[in-house]
Design a protein around this motif. Structure first.
Motif, PDB file in Angstrom:
ATOM      1  N   ALA A 187       0.838  -1.208   0.000  1.00 55.55           N
ATOM      2  CA  ALA A 187       0.000   0.000   0.000  1.00 55.55           C
ATOM      3  C   ALA A 187       0.871   1.255   0.000  1.00 55.55           C
ATOM      4  N   TYR A 188       1.974   1.226   0.740  1.00 53.33           N
ATOM      5  CA  TYR A 188       2.893   2.373   0.770  1.00 53.33           C
ATOM      6  C   TYR A 188       3.504   2.603  -0.610  1.00 53.33           C
ATOM      7  N   VAL A 189       3.920   1.534  -1.262  1.00 56.93           N
ATOM      8  CA  VAL A 189       4.488   1.655  -2.616  1.00 56.93           C
ATOM      9  C   VAL A 189       3.473   2.300  -3.552  1.00 56.93           C
ATOM     10  N   LEU A 190       2.238   1.822  -3.517  1.00 57.55           N
ATOM     11  CA  LEU A 190       1.201   2.350  -4.407  1.00 57.55           C
ATOM     12  C   LEU A 190       0.864   3.802  -4.084  1.00 57.55           C
ATOM     13  N   ALA A 191       1.016   4.190  -2.835  1.00 55.23           N
ATOM     14  CA  ALA A 191       0.672   5.554  -2.424  1.00 55.23           C
ATOM     15  C   ALA A 191       1.772   6.568  -2.701  1.00 55.23           C
ATOM     16  N   THR A 192       3.023   6.127  -2.784  1.00 53.22           N
ATOM     17  CA  THR A 192       4.135   7.081  -2.810  1.00 53.22           C
ATOM     18  C   THR A 192       4.986   7.043  -4.072  1.00 53.22           C
ATOM     19  N   TYR A 193       4.989   5.945  -4.802  1.00 55.25           N
ATOM     20  CA  TYR A 193       5.843   5.868  -5.987  1.00 55.25           C
ATOM     21  C   TYR A 193       5.259   6.711  -7.117  1.00 55.25           C
ATOM     22  N   SER A 194       6.140   7.292  -7.909  1.00 54.38           N
ATOM     23  CA  SER A 194       5.720   8.066  -9.074  1.00 54.38           C
ATOM     24  C   SER A 194       5.238   7.124 -10.176  1.00 54.38           C
ATOM     25  N   GLU A 195       4.622   7.681 -11.194  1.00 50.96           N
ATOM     26  CA  GLU A 195       4.175   6.877 -12.327  1.00 50.96           C
ATOM     27  C   GLU A 195       5.354   6.137 -12.969  1.00 50.96           C
ATOM     28  N   GLY A 196       6.471   6.847 -13.119  1.00 53.83           N
ATOM     29  CA  GLY A 196       7.649   6.224 -13.717  1.00 53.83           C
ATOM     30  C   GLY A 196       8.197   5.089 -12.867  1.00 53.83           C
ATOM     31  N   GLU A 197       8.197   5.276 -11.543  1.00 54.53           N
ATOM     32  CA  GLU A 197       8.699   4.217 -10.657  1.00 54.53           C
ATOM     33  C   GLU A 197       7.794   2.996 -10.691  1.00 54.53           C
ATOM     34  N   ILE A 247      -3.254   3.609 -11.742  1.00 58.92           N
ATOM     35  CA  ILE A 247      -3.054   3.653 -10.286  1.00 58.92           C
ATOM     36  C   ILE A 247      -2.898   5.096  -9.816  1.00 58.92           C
ATOM     37  N   ILE A 248      -2.119   5.882 -10.536  1.00 58.69           N
ATOM     38  CA  ILE A 248      -1.938   7.291 -10.167  1.00 58.69           C
ATOM     39  C   ILE A 248      -3.284   8.015 -10.189  1.00 58.69           C
TER      40      ILE A 248
END
Length: 317
Positions: A141-151, A172-173
């Motif tokens: 959930a943290y990854v999905l909430a904080t990573y940029s589209e590119g990441e 997702i973004i």
């Protein structure tokens, strides 16, 4: 439901056969680097009564369950809470400086898949955790909430080999602008909605994304890249290692590490290979061995497995 009902060890008899020459003597040390619920370890402890097991797992639930399963071998086991690239330190903590046999059964375990609230399975709605060690580290959930589209696109492409990585990252973004993505059911809905109908017929849209998230959350490939050389370094002459991998990214890392260890270092053009350039390991199977049709029928989780094995034949210089 018993542990034996929910966990059928993959390629069990083949693993025993390959490890047997290294484990038949009294006092031999076996490392199960991915203990899970202890199915492989239980069978090996039964088959080789002189063996001492050092069982590693980053999942504290797995260590607890395996400890109960292996309780009758209590005087012959040492269970260690660690990630498997810490194999040398785990052996030292158990009072050993080498291992005669090592087993890696990679990927997500039956326990993690079958316990719904861990968030590993796209078929069950649960909090998006995906940590193998729930005591530390960021969640999915943290990854999905904080990573940029590119990441996000990068990890879906690299760890999931997902062709629709860019489309899924954008979806997702967009979705997280509306509401946090905290449950596996939410993520599945987003991915299905973003998948062209024709692509849906090729398999579940969430499969590769969930794999990529799991690998990212647990740093699996980076750990594995360190772990295989570390494991090879603990084996004496005659020591053996068996690795079961379930997806191509893992198998490629294992293949490369085994190829390096089993290659001659003799300079090109030398007419005779000097002893110090001889391979340190020999491969015990040709290429990657697959499960038989019978085993796949009995145990569907064996379907993607790739087995590789090696034996040390020369000490390091």
């Amino acid at each position: 439901m018993s542990l034996r009902d929910i966990h059928t060890p993959v390629l069990l008899e083949r693993c025993i056969e390959l490890l047997a020459p290294a484990l038949e003597r009294d006092g031999a040390v076996l490392v199960d680097a991915t203990l899970g619920m202890g199915g492989h370890s239980e069978a090996l402890l039964e088959r080789f009564p002189g063996v001492h097991l050092v069982g590693l797992d980053r999942d504290q639930d797995a260590l607890r369950i395996a400890g109960e399963r292996l309780e009758r071998f209590a005087d012959r086991i040492t269970l260690v809470h660690t990630v498997y690239d810490g194999i040398a330190a785990a052996l030292a903590s158990a009072g050993f400086d080498s291992a005669d046999g090592i087993l890696f059964d990679l990927g997500v375990s039956s326990l993690q898949l079958d316990v719904a609230d861990r968030g590993f399975a796209y078929s069950q709605d649960a909090p998006l955790d995906m940590r193998m060690d729930q005591s530390s580290g960021p969640t999915a959930a943290y990854v999905l909430a904080t990573y940029s589209e590119g990441e996000l696109r990068r990890i879906f492409e690299r760890y999931g080999e997902e062709k629709l990585a860019g489309r899924y990252a954008r979806a997702i973004i967009a979705a997280r602008q509306v509401a946090p993505i905290e449950r596996s059911g939410q993520l599945v809905e987003i991915l299905v909605a973003a998948t062209p109908y024709a692509a849906q017929r090729a398999g579940h849209p969430a499969k590769r994304v969930f794999q990529a998230l799991r690998i990212e959350v647990n740093g699996e490939l980076a750990v594995l890249e360190r772990a295989i050389p570390a494991a090879l370094g603990t084996l004496p002459i005659g020591g053996r290692i068996v690795v079961l991998a379930y997806q191509s990214l893992e198998d490629r890392l294992v293949k490369r590490a085994f190829a390096e260890a089993s290659a001659s270092t003799s300079p090109a053009g030398l007419p005779v290979e000097l002893p110090e350039h001889a391979p340190r390991f020999r491969l015990l199977v040709k290429g990657a061995e697959l499960a038989t049709d019978d085993e796949r029928a009995r145990n569907p989780r064996a379907t993607p497995v790739r087995l590789r094995a090696a034996e040390r034949v020369r000490a390091d210089r």
